[in-house]
Design an enzyme around this catalytic site. Sequence first.
Site, PDB file in Angstrom:
ATOM      1  CE  LYS A 115      -4.506  -1.434   1.460  1.00 59.96           C
ATOM      2  NZ  LYS A 115      -5.602  -1.301   2.402  1.00 59.96           N
ATOM      3  CE  LYS A 197      -4.322  -8.874  -2.345  1.00 58.82           C
ATOM      4  NZ  LYS A 197      -4.604  -8.642  -0.985  1.00 58.82           N
ATOM      5  CE  LYS A 200     -10.332  -1.629  -2.560  1.00 62.72           C
ATOM      6  NZ  LYS A 200      -9.497  -2.534  -1.768  1.00 62.72           N
TER       7      LYS A 200
HETATM    8  P1  TYM Z   1      -9.522  -7.099   2.999  1.00 63.24           P
HETATM    9  O1  TYM Z   1     -10.616  -6.121   3.224  1.00 63.24           O
HETATM   10  O2  TYM Z   1      -8.442  -6.738   2.045  1.00 63.24           O
HETATM   11  O3  TYM Z   1     -10.093  -8.492   2.522  1.00 63.24           O
HETATM   12  C1  TYM Z   1     -11.170  -9.115   3.179  1.00 63.24           C
HETATM   13  C2  TYM Z   1     -11.060 -10.622   3.154  1.00 63.24           C
HETATM   14  O4  TYM Z   1     -11.013 -11.116   1.810  1.00 63.24           O
HETATM   15  C3  TYM Z   1      -9.851 -11.929   1.636  1.00 63.24           C
HETATM   16  N1  TYM Z   1      -9.357 -11.741   0.263  1.00 63.24           N
HETATM   17  C4  TYM Z   1      -9.069 -12.759  -0.565  1.00 63.24           C
HETATM   18  N2  TYM Z   1      -9.152 -14.094  -0.427  1.00 63.24           N
HETATM   19  C5  TYM Z   1      -8.801 -14.863  -1.483  1.00 63.24           C
HETATM   20  N3  TYM Z   1      -8.360 -14.349  -2.670  1.00 63.24           N
HETATM   21  C6  TYM Z   1      -8.264 -13.015  -2.861  1.00 63.24           C
HETATM   22  N4  TYM Z   1      -7.860 -12.528  -4.033  1.00 63.24           N
HETATM   23  C7  TYM Z   1      -8.623 -12.145  -1.781  1.00 63.24           C
HETATM   24  N5  TYM Z   1      -8.658 -10.793  -1.620  1.00 63.24           N
HETATM   25  C8  TYM Z   1      -9.108 -10.566  -0.365  1.00 63.24           C
HETATM   26  C9  TYM Z   1      -8.860 -11.421   2.669  1.00 63.24           C
HETATM   27  O5  TYM Z   1      -7.894 -12.382   2.989  1.00 63.24           O
HETATM   28  C10 TYM Z   1      -9.771 -11.122   3.829  1.00 63.24           C
HETATM   29  O6  TYM Z   1     -10.070 -12.273   4.575  1.00 63.24           O
HETATM   30  N6  TYM Z   1      -7.013  -6.258   7.196  1.00 63.24           N
HETATM   31  C11 TYM Z   1      -8.156  -6.923   6.609  1.00 63.24           C
HETATM   32  C12 TYM Z   1      -9.484  -6.478   7.180  1.00 63.24           C
HETATM   33  C13 TYM Z   1      -9.558  -6.599   8.657  1.00 63.24           C
HETATM   34  C14 TYM Z   1      -9.692  -7.811   9.412  1.00 63.24           C
HETATM   35  C15 TYM Z   1      -9.724  -7.424  10.764  1.00 63.24           C
HETATM   36  C16 TYM Z   1      -9.781  -9.150   9.039  1.00 63.24           C
HETATM   37  C17 TYM Z   1      -9.525  -5.581   9.560  1.00 63.24           C
HETATM   38  N7  TYM Z   1      -9.624  -6.064  10.823  1.00 63.24           N
HETATM   39  C18 TYM Z   1      -9.843  -8.386  11.787  1.00 63.24           C
HETATM   40  C19 TYM Z   1      -9.899 -10.111  10.068  1.00 63.24           C
HETATM   41  C20 TYM Z   1      -9.923  -9.731  11.413  1.00 63.24           C
HETATM   42  C21 TYM Z   1      -8.142  -6.638   5.120  1.00 63.24           C
HETATM   43  O7  TYM Z   1      -7.567  -5.679   4.659  1.00 63.24           O
HETATM   44  O8  TYM Z   1      -8.887  -7.511   4.387  1.00 63.24           O
END
Ligand code: TYM
Length: 333
Positions: A115, A197, A200
Amino acid sequence: MDTPKKVMLSGIQPSGDLHLGNYLGAIKNWVERTEQFDNYYFMADMHTITVRQVPADLRRRTLEQLAQYIACGLDPEKNTLFIQSHVPAHAQLGWVLNCYTMFGELSRMTQFKDKSARNADNINGGLFTYPSLMAADILLYQPDYVPVGEDQKQHVELTRNVAQRFNHVYGDVFKIPEPYIPKAGARIMCLTNPENKMSKSNPDGCVFLMEKPEDIMRKFKRAVTDCDTERCVRYDREAKPGVSNLMQIYSAVTGKSLEEIEREFEGKGYGAFKPAVGEAVVETLRPIREEATRILSDKAYLEQVYRAGAEKASYIAGKTLRKVYKKVGFVAP
Ligand code: TYM
Protein backbone atom coordinates in the site's frame (compact mmCIF):
# COMPACT_ATOMS: atom_id res chain seq x y z
CA MET A 1 -24.79 -27.68 30.74
CA ASP A 2 -23.82 -27.05 27.09
CA THR A 3 -20.21 -26.03 26.54
CA PRO A 4 -20.13 -22.55 25.01
CA LYS A 5 -19.54 -22.38 21.26
CA LYS A 6 -16.13 -21.40 19.98
CA VAL A 7 -15.87 -17.86 18.67
CA MET A 8 -15.15 -16.73 15.10
CA LEU A 9 -14.45 -13.18 14.04
CA SER A 10 -13.46 -11.43 10.84
CA GLY A 11 -13.86 -8.19 8.91
CA ILE A 12 -13.58 -6.68 5.45
CA GLN A 13 -12.71 -3.12 4.50
CA PRO A 14 -15.53 -1.31 2.67
CA SER A 15 -12.93 0.41 0.50
CA GLY A 16 -14.35 -1.08 -2.70
CA ASP A 17 -17.16 -3.36 -3.82
CA LEU A 18 -16.97 -6.93 -2.54
CA HIS A 19 -15.42 -9.31 -5.05
CA LEU A 20 -15.09 -13.03 -5.69
CA GLY A 21 -11.80 -13.17 -3.75
CA ASN A 22 -13.51 -11.76 -0.65
CA TYR A 23 -16.39 -14.19 -1.10
CA LEU A 24 -14.40 -17.37 -1.69
CA GLY A 25 -11.48 -16.47 0.58
CA ALA A 26 -13.57 -15.26 3.49
CA ILE A 27 -17.37 -14.85 3.49
CA LYS A 28 -18.28 -18.32 2.13
CA ASN A 29 -16.22 -19.85 4.90
CA TRP A 30 -18.04 -17.71 7.48
CA VAL A 31 -21.48 -18.68 6.20
CA GLU A 32 -20.70 -22.40 6.21
CA ARG A 33 -19.77 -22.25 9.88
CA THR A 34 -22.60 -20.09 11.20
CA GLU A 35 -24.25 -22.84 13.25
CA GLN A 36 -21.04 -24.21 14.66
CA PHE A 37 -19.62 -20.99 16.15
CA ASP A 38 -20.49 -17.77 17.95
CA ASN A 39 -19.82 -15.27 15.14
CA TYR A 40 -18.72 -11.64 14.87
CA TYR A 41 -18.33 -10.03 11.42
CA PHE A 42 -17.83 -6.37 10.79
CA MET A 43 -17.30 -3.66 8.21
CA ALA A 44 -13.72 -2.42 8.85
CA ASP A 45 -14.49 1.21 8.00
CA MET A 46 -11.79 2.62 10.31
CA HIS A 47 -9.14 0.73 8.37
CA THR A 48 -10.23 2.21 5.05
CA ILE A 49 -9.21 5.77 5.94
CA THR A 50 -5.55 4.78 5.94
CA VAL A 51 -6.08 5.50 2.22
CA ARG A 52 -8.03 8.62 1.25
CA GLN A 53 -11.77 7.90 0.76
CA VAL A 54 -14.67 9.89 -0.68
CA PRO A 55 -16.91 10.20 2.44
CA ALA A 56 -20.25 9.64 0.67
CA ASP A 57 -18.87 6.58 -1.14
CA LEU A 58 -17.51 5.09 2.08
CA ARG A 59 -20.90 5.50 3.78
CA ARG A 60 -22.74 3.92 0.82
CA ARG A 61 -20.30 1.02 0.49
CA THR A 62 -20.42 0.26 4.22
CA LEU A 63 -24.18 -0.25 4.05
CA GLU A 64 -23.93 -2.14 0.75
CA GLN A 65 -21.39 -4.44 2.34
CA LEU A 66 -23.75 -5.15 5.23
CA ALA A 67 -26.57 -5.94 2.77
CA GLN A 68 -24.21 -8.24 0.88
CA TYR A 69 -23.07 -10.02 4.05
CA ILE A 70 -26.70 -10.83 4.80
CA ALA A 71 -27.43 -11.77 1.17
CA CYS A 72 -24.47 -14.17 1.20
CA GLY A 73 -26.23 -16.03 4.00
CA LEU A 74 -25.05 -14.39 7.24
CA ASP A 75 -28.27 -14.39 9.25
CA PRO A 76 -28.16 -11.41 11.68
CA GLU A 77 -29.93 -13.54 14.27
CA LYS A 78 -27.01 -15.96 14.30
CA ASN A 79 -24.11 -13.61 13.53
CA THR A 80 -23.27 -10.33 15.23
CA LEU A 81 -22.90 -7.94 12.27
CA PHE A 82 -21.59 -4.47 13.05
CA ILE A 83 -19.72 -1.43 11.83
CA GLN A 84 -16.25 -1.09 13.36
CA SER A 85 -16.49 2.67 14.06
CA HIS A 86 -19.67 2.08 16.11
CA VAL A 87 -17.66 0.24 18.75
CA PRO A 88 -15.16 2.72 20.25
CA ALA A 89 -13.29 -0.08 22.06
CA HIS A 90 -11.54 -0.89 18.76
CA ALA A 91 -9.77 2.47 18.69
CA GLN A 92 -9.18 2.35 22.45
CA LEU A 93 -7.55 -1.08 22.48
CA GLY A 94 -5.82 -0.22 19.20
CA TRP A 95 -3.91 2.53 21.00
CA VAL A 96 -2.86 0.25 23.85
CA LEU A 97 -1.68 -2.45 21.45
CA ASN A 98 0.27 0.11 19.44
CA CYS A 99 2.46 0.34 22.50
CA TYR A 100 3.05 -3.42 22.42
CA THR A 101 3.76 -3.74 18.68
CA MET A 102 7.31 -3.28 17.49
CA PHE A 103 8.47 -0.97 14.71
CA GLY A 104 10.41 -3.84 13.14
CA GLU A 105 7.35 -6.10 13.09
CA LEU A 106 5.22 -3.44 11.44
CA SER A 107 7.92 -2.75 8.86
CA ARG A 108 7.79 -6.34 7.66
CA MET A 109 4.07 -6.37 6.82
CA THR A 110 3.44 -7.09 3.13
CA GLN A 111 0.20 -5.08 3.03
CA PHE A 112 2.06 -2.01 4.34
CA LYS A 113 4.80 -2.40 1.75
CA ASP A 114 2.25 -2.84 -1.08
CA LYS A 115 0.00 0.00 0.00
CA SER A 116 2.81 2.44 0.65
CA ALA A 117 4.20 1.69 -2.82
CA ARG A 118 0.77 2.39 -4.33
CA ASN A 119 0.12 5.54 -2.24
CA ALA A 120 3.58 7.08 -2.12
CA ASP A 121 2.18 10.57 -1.47
CA ASN A 122 0.23 9.46 1.62
CA ILE A 123 2.30 7.05 3.72
CA ASN A 124 0.62 8.00 6.97
CA GLY A 125 1.00 6.68 10.52
CA GLY A 126 -2.32 4.84 10.30
CA LEU A 127 -1.15 2.82 7.32
CA PHE A 128 1.91 1.76 9.28
CA THR A 129 0.14 0.90 12.55
CA TYR A 130 -2.86 -0.68 10.81
CA PRO A 131 -1.95 -4.17 12.15
CA SER A 132 -2.21 -2.98 15.79
CA LEU A 133 -5.78 -1.87 15.14
CA MET A 134 -6.45 -5.17 13.44
CA ALA A 135 -5.02 -6.98 16.47
CA ALA A 136 -7.43 -4.98 18.64
CA ASP A 137 -10.37 -5.84 16.33
CA ILE A 138 -9.59 -9.48 16.88
CA LEU A 139 -8.47 -9.71 20.50
CA LEU A 140 -11.43 -7.72 21.90
CA TYR A 141 -13.72 -10.67 21.12
CA GLN A 142 -11.39 -13.44 22.37
CA PRO A 143 -11.99 -15.51 19.22
CA ASP A 144 -10.71 -19.03 18.66
CA TYR A 145 -10.54 -18.59 14.88
CA VAL A 146 -10.11 -15.75 12.41
CA PRO A 147 -11.37 -16.88 8.97
CA VAL A 148 -9.43 -14.97 6.31
CA GLY A 149 -7.81 -15.49 2.91
CA GLU A 150 -4.13 -16.32 2.60
CA ASP A 151 -3.04 -12.65 2.27
CA GLN A 152 -4.21 -11.80 5.81
CA LYS A 153 -2.41 -14.68 7.50
CA GLN A 154 0.61 -12.49 8.25
CA HIS A 155 -1.57 -9.99 10.14
CA VAL A 156 -3.19 -12.75 12.21
CA GLU A 157 0.25 -14.08 13.05
CA LEU A 158 1.33 -10.63 14.19
CA THR A 159 -1.83 -10.49 16.33
CA ARG A 160 -0.81 -13.74 17.98
CA ASN A 161 2.66 -12.35 18.72
CA VAL A 162 1.26 -9.15 20.23
CA ALA A 163 -1.23 -11.12 22.34
CA GLN A 164 1.49 -13.46 23.58
CA ARG A 165 3.74 -10.52 24.43
CA PHE A 166 0.95 -8.85 26.39
CA ASN A 167 -0.02 -12.06 28.17
CA HIS A 168 3.59 -12.67 29.08
CA VAL A 169 3.65 -9.41 31.05
CA TYR A 170 0.11 -9.37 32.50
CA GLY A 171 -1.11 -12.97 32.67
CA ASP A 172 -3.78 -14.60 30.51
CA VAL A 173 -5.69 -11.59 29.21
CA PHE A 174 -6.12 -12.57 25.56
CA LYS A 175 -7.03 -15.86 23.95
CA ILE A 176 -4.49 -16.66 21.21
CA PRO A 177 -6.48 -16.95 17.95
CA GLU A 178 -5.76 -19.19 14.98
CA PRO A 179 -6.05 -18.09 11.35
CA TYR A 180 -8.68 -20.19 9.55
CA ILE A 181 -7.91 -20.45 5.85
CA PRO A 182 -10.16 -22.27 3.36
CA LYS A 183 -8.83 -25.21 1.32
CA ALA A 184 -10.22 -23.93 -1.97
CA GLY A 185 -10.35 -20.18 -2.58
CA ALA A 186 -7.73 -18.92 -0.10
CA ARG A 187 -5.91 -17.06 -2.84
CA ILE A 188 -7.97 -16.18 -5.90
CA MET A 189 -5.82 -14.62 -8.58
CA CYS A 190 -6.52 -11.82 -11.05
CA LEU A 191 -8.22 -13.07 -14.25
CA THR A 192 -6.09 -10.91 -16.54
CA ASN A 193 -2.82 -11.35 -14.68
CA PRO A 194 -2.81 -14.58 -12.66
CA GLU A 195 0.53 -13.70 -11.06
CA ASN A 196 -1.30 -11.13 -8.88
CA LYS A 197 -4.13 -11.72 -6.42
CA MET A 198 -7.62 -10.69 -7.47
CA SER A 199 -8.21 -7.21 -6.16
CA LYS A 200 -10.44 -4.24 -6.80
CA SER A 201 -7.39 -2.25 -7.91
CA ASN A 202 -7.49 -4.18 -11.19
CA PRO A 203 -11.22 -4.15 -12.11
CA ASP A 204 -10.78 -5.98 -15.45
CA GLY A 205 -9.37 -9.03 -13.71
CA CYS A 206 -11.78 -8.84 -10.78
CA VAL A 207 -15.34 -10.19 -10.55
CA PHE A 208 -17.60 -8.19 -8.24
CA LEU A 209 -20.48 -9.80 -6.35
CA MET A 210 -23.00 -7.31 -7.74
CA GLU A 211 -21.82 -7.50 -11.33
CA LYS A 212 -24.26 -8.32 -14.15
CA PRO A 213 -24.12 -11.91 -15.50
CA GLU A 214 -23.11 -10.78 -19.00
CA ASP A 215 -20.17 -8.80 -17.61
CA ILE A 216 -19.06 -11.76 -15.50
CA MET A 217 -19.23 -14.07 -18.53
CA ARG A 218 -17.21 -11.62 -20.60
CA LYS A 219 -14.49 -11.46 -17.94
CA PHE A 220 -14.23 -15.26 -17.76
CA LYS A 221 -14.17 -15.68 -21.53
CA ARG A 222 -11.32 -13.20 -21.68
CA ALA A 223 -9.47 -14.71 -18.71
CA VAL A 224 -5.80 -15.27 -19.41
CA THR A 225 -4.97 -18.93 -19.84
CA ASP A 226 -1.51 -20.25 -20.31
CA CYS A 227 0.53 -20.30 -23.44
CA ASP A 228 1.72 -23.86 -22.96
CA THR A 229 1.27 -26.21 -25.90
CA GLU A 230 -0.84 -28.91 -24.28
CA ARG A 231 -3.89 -26.63 -23.75
CA CYS A 232 -5.58 -29.07 -21.42
CA VAL A 233 -7.29 -28.46 -18.10
CA ARG A 234 -4.69 -29.63 -15.63
CA TYR A 235 -3.74 -28.23 -12.21
CA ASP A 236 -0.21 -26.86 -11.99
CA ARG A 237 0.18 -23.55 -10.13
CA GLU A 238 3.73 -23.00 -11.41
CA ALA A 239 3.44 -23.93 -15.08
CA LYS A 240 -0.24 -23.11 -15.59
CA PRO A 241 -1.21 -20.28 -13.18
CA GLY A 242 -4.17 -19.04 -15.26
CA VAL A 243 -5.88 -22.42 -15.69
CA SER A 244 -5.06 -23.42 -12.12
CA ASN A 245 -6.72 -20.26 -10.83
CA LEU A 246 -9.87 -20.96 -12.88
CA MET A 247 -9.84 -24.51 -11.52
CA GLN A 248 -9.61 -23.17 -7.96
CA ILE A 249 -12.57 -20.90 -8.61
CA TYR A 250 -14.61 -23.70 -10.21
CA SER A 251 -13.73 -26.02 -7.34
CA ALA A 252 -14.70 -23.45 -4.71
CA VAL A 253 -18.10 -22.69 -6.27
CA THR A 254 -19.10 -26.24 -7.28
CA GLY A 255 -17.46 -28.22 -4.45
CA LYS A 256 -15.80 -30.50 -7.04
CA SER A 257 -12.23 -31.64 -6.40
CA LEU A 258 -9.40 -30.68 -8.77
CA GLU A 259 -9.20 -34.31 -10.00
CA GLU A 260 -12.92 -34.36 -10.76
CA ILE A 261 -12.52 -31.14 -12.75
CA GLU A 262 -9.60 -32.55 -14.74
CA ARG A 263 -11.75 -35.57 -15.60
CA GLU A 264 -14.79 -33.45 -16.49
CA PHE A 265 -12.81 -31.44 -19.06
CA GLU A 266 -10.61 -34.21 -20.38
CA GLY A 267 -10.29 -33.88 -24.15
CA LYS A 268 -12.02 -30.47 -24.07
CA GLY A 269 -10.04 -27.26 -24.56
CA TYR A 270 -10.05 -23.95 -22.74
CA GLY A 271 -12.88 -22.83 -25.03
CA ALA A 272 -15.29 -25.12 -23.17
CA PHE A 273 -13.73 -24.68 -19.74
CA LYS A 274 -13.74 -20.88 -19.41
CA PRO A 275 -17.50 -20.35 -20.06
CA ALA A 276 -18.28 -23.28 -17.75
CA VAL A 277 -16.43 -21.54 -14.92
CA GLY A 278 -18.20 -18.26 -15.81
CA GLU A 279 -21.62 -19.91 -15.69
CA ALA A 280 -20.93 -21.60 -12.36
CA VAL A 281 -19.89 -18.24 -10.88
CA VAL A 282 -22.91 -16.44 -12.37
CA GLU A 283 -25.26 -19.02 -10.84
CA THR A 284 -23.54 -18.73 -7.44
CA LEU A 285 -23.72 -14.94 -7.43
CA ARG A 286 -27.20 -14.48 -8.96
CA PRO A 287 -29.22 -15.11 -5.77
CA ILE A 288 -26.75 -13.03 -3.73
CA ARG A 289 -27.09 -10.05 -6.07
CA GLU A 290 -30.89 -10.26 -6.11
CA GLU A 291 -31.16 -10.60 -2.34
CA ALA A 292 -28.65 -7.81 -1.67
CA THR A 293 -30.59 -5.44 -3.94
CA ARG A 294 -33.78 -6.24 -2.07
CA ILE A 295 -32.20 -5.80 1.39
CA LEU A 296 -30.49 -2.56 0.41
CA SER A 297 -33.82 -0.95 -0.35
CA ASP A 298 -34.87 -1.51 3.28
CA LYS A 299 -32.77 1.06 5.12
CA ALA A 300 -34.76 0.70 8.36
CA TYR A 301 -33.95 -3.01 8.49
CA LEU A 302 -30.24 -2.41 7.89
CA GLU A 303 -30.20 0.24 10.60
CA GLN A 304 -31.83 -2.14 13.03
CA VAL A 305 -29.25 -4.85 12.20
CA TYR A 306 -26.17 -2.67 12.63
CA ARG A 307 -27.50 -1.04 15.82
CA ALA A 308 -28.25 -4.38 17.44
CA GLY A 309 -24.85 -5.66 16.24
CA ALA A 310 -23.00 -2.69 17.74
CA GLU A 311 -24.80 -3.12 21.05
CA LYS A 312 -23.85 -6.78 21.37
CA ALA A 313 -20.30 -6.20 20.10
CA SER A 314 -19.78 -3.26 22.50
CA TYR A 315 -20.83 -5.39 25.44
CA ILE A 316 -18.29 -8.13 24.66
CA ALA A 317 -15.54 -5.72 23.62
CA GLY A 318 -16.07 -3.57 26.73
CA LYS A 319 -15.37 -6.51 29.01
CA THR A 320 -11.96 -7.14 27.40
CA LEU A 321 -11.10 -3.45 27.29
CA ARG A 322 -11.84 -2.94 31.00
CA LYS A 323 -9.61 -5.88 31.85
CA VAL A 324 -6.77 -4.48 29.71
CA TYR A 325 -7.09 -0.96 31.15
CA LYS A 326 -6.91 -2.37 34.67
CA LYS A 327 -3.88 -4.54 33.85
CA VAL A 328 -1.87 -1.66 32.35
CA GLY A 329 -2.61 0.54 35.36
CA PHE A 330 -5.35 2.99 34.28
CA VAL A 331 -7.57 4.28 37.12
CA ALA A 332 -11.15 2.98 36.83
CA PRO A 333 -13.52 5.83 35.83
P1 TYM B 1 -9.52 -7.10 3.00
O1 TYM B 1 -10.62 -6.12 3.22
O2 TYM B 1 -8.44 -6.74 2.04
O3 TYM B 1 -10.09 -8.49 2.52
C1 TYM B 1 -11.17 -9.11 3.18
C2 TYM B 1 -11.06 -10.62 3.15
O4 TYM B 1 -11.01 -11.12 1.81
C3 TYM B 1 -9.85 -11.93 1.64
N1 TYM B 1 -9.36 -11.74 0.26
C4 TYM B 1 -9.07 -12.76 -0.57
N2 TYM B 1 -9.15 -14.09 -0.43
C5 TYM B 1 -8.80 -14.86 -1.48
N3 TYM B 1 -8.36 -14.35 -2.67
C6 TYM B 1 -8.26 -13.02 -2.86
N4 TYM B 1 -7.86 -12.53 -4.03
C7 TYM B 1 -8.62 -12.14 -1.78
N5 TYM B 1 -8.66 -10.79 -1.62
C8 TYM B 1 -9.11 -10.57 -0.36
C9 TYM B 1 -8.86 -11.42 2.67
O5 TYM B 1 -7.89 -12.38 2.99
C10 TYM B 1 -9.77 -11.12 3.83
O6 TYM B 1 -10.07 -12.27 4.58
N6 TYM B 1 -7.01 -6.26 7.20
C11 TYM B 1 -8.16 -6.92 6.61
C12 TYM B 1 -9.48 -6.48 7.18
C13 TYM B 1 -9.56 -6.60 8.66
C14 TYM B 1 -9.69 -7.81 9.41
C15 TYM B 1 -9.72 -7.42 10.76
C16 TYM B 1 -9.78 -9.15 9.04
C17 TYM B 1 -9.53 -5.58 9.56
N7 TYM B 1 -9.62 -6.06 10.82
C18 TYM B 1 -9.84 -8.39 11.79
C19 TYM B 1 -9.90 -10.11 10.07
C20 TYM B 1 -9.92 -9.73 11.41
C21 TYM B 1 -8.14 -6.64 5.12
O7 TYM B 1 -7.57 -5.68 4.66
O8 TYM B 1 -8.89 -7.51 4.39
